[in-house]
Design an enzyme around this catalytic site. Sequence first.
Site, short mmCIF file in Angstrom:
data_model
loop_
_atom_site.label_atom_id
_atom_site.label_comp_id
_atom_site.label_asym_id
_atom_site.label_seq_id
_atom_site.Cartn_x
_atom_site.Cartn_y
_atom_site.Cartn_z
N ARG A 56 -1.56 -0.02 29.14
CA ARG A 56 -0.14 -0.34 28.96
C ARG A 56 0.44 0.35 27.74
O ARG A 56 1.64 0.61 27.67
CB ARG A 56 0.06 -1.86 28.84
CG ARG A 56 1.55 -2.25 28.93
CD ARG A 56 1.77 -3.76 28.90
NE ARG A 56 1.50 -4.32 27.59
CZ ARG A 56 0.48 -5.11 27.29
NH1 ARG A 56 -0.40 -5.44 28.22
NH2 ARG A 56 0.32 -5.58 26.07
N TYR A 108 27.87 4.88 34.12
CA TYR A 108 27.06 4.33 35.19
C TYR A 108 27.29 2.82 35.30
O TYR A 108 27.12 2.09 34.32
CB TYR A 108 25.59 4.64 34.93
CG TYR A 108 24.66 4.16 36.01
CD1 TYR A 108 24.95 4.38 37.35
CD2 TYR A 108 23.49 3.49 35.69
CE1 TYR A 108 24.09 3.95 38.35
CE2 TYR A 108 22.62 3.06 36.69
CZ TYR A 108 22.93 3.29 38.02
OH TYR A 108 22.07 2.85 39.00
N ASP A 175 23.68 8.38 26.35
CA ASP A 175 23.02 8.59 27.63
C ASP A 175 23.14 10.07 27.98
O ASP A 175 24.23 10.56 28.26
CB ASP A 175 23.67 7.70 28.70
CG ASP A 175 22.93 7.76 30.03
OD1 ASP A 175 22.30 8.80 30.33
OD2 ASP A 175 22.99 6.77 30.79
N LYS A 200 16.68 12.22 37.46
CA LYS A 200 17.73 13.14 37.91
C LYS A 200 17.35 14.58 37.59
O LYS A 200 16.28 15.04 37.93
CB LYS A 200 19.05 12.73 37.26
CG LYS A 200 19.42 11.25 37.41
CD LYS A 200 19.58 10.82 38.85
CE LYS A 200 20.20 9.44 38.99
NZ LYS A 200 19.42 8.35 38.42
#
Length: 376
Positions: A56, A108, A175, A200
């Site tokens: 993790r 977004y 972003d 993306k």
Amino acid sequence: MTSDDSTSSYGDGTRSVHAGQPAPEPGRPFLPGPTFAAPYHLAPDGPRPDTDAYGRTDNPTVRALEAAIGGLEGGEAVAFASGMAAITGALLAFLRPGDTVLVPADGYYKTRAFAEDVLGARGVTVRAVPTTGPYELSGVRLVLVETPANPGLDVVDLAALAGQVHAAGALLAVDNTTATPLGQTPLALGADLVVASGTKALTGHSDLILGYAAATDPATVAALRDWRAMTGGVPGPFEAWLAHRSMGTLDLRLARQEANAAAVAEYLAGRAGVTGLRWPGRPADPGYATARAQMRRIPGVVTFELDSAERATAFLAATTLVASATSFGGLHSSADRRAQFGDRVAPGLIRLSCGCEDAADLVADLAAGLDAALRH
């Protein structure tokens, strides 16, 4: 060659190809395969700081990807399982009850929904602000901007905004999904934090989900890593390996997508029945001057409007090369009608992601789709 400062003087293509690569070693591959591990062997006296202990928090494949992204962003990157995991993790790691956060009104929609529904319910004051402002910063703890905004493609001067935000004692998070780190480097322009969806254009093959955050301040990076470790929003090693492999062609893909977007925007500008055209690389676009001043390349995303949802749907049904899909930045051109997903836009607004097809073929496909739609 590694992703450290030894590559910083090279061009974007060279940096993309060599980002995060290990030092050459005879008999070893250019990019080692993914390391699949949950626990690792420990020394008899327990974990040591220079060895991996548990999946993790420890994975060499993820670290290599983070080195690659960090090298391009100009900071230290922390990889997350998705773009939303990175964005929400950054907001939750740095905001407390009583704080005020500004989020993009035209960015977004899931980011805005998270802020309003989750942060707002936990005592954080949320204000939605258009990308181009104005920004009222009194009492604000953190400002999140998306530039170019998705889907409206408005652009904000990051250096100027960073100065205003810092003068008010706040943090600036950017972003960088639409632009990618080859389009702009917000950390160099004064941002405290970068967040992005690696799903993306960064990876660009429409086959993985990934996110990241990046910063230059060690305390900021440590807070992000602690949050990820406690919440478990880690990427899998195979996704990390695929992402790293795909980043090698980032410069090539972005160049083709930008060229295609330029051709598409020129065609759409003269097309009857099309309104609301936005692409920051077009001189007539409101964001052109700012985009050209702070961006090294313009992304391949174009938006435009048809006069009804029905015509937009007919357009999407009639194209052959332009896939109907809700993502952007991939090899394949795609488009979607954004209002159906919750964006505050006109019913007929289309977000078109220009892929890597030949420009003439792409324009011809758009023309056929629009012919069909405008007959509808």
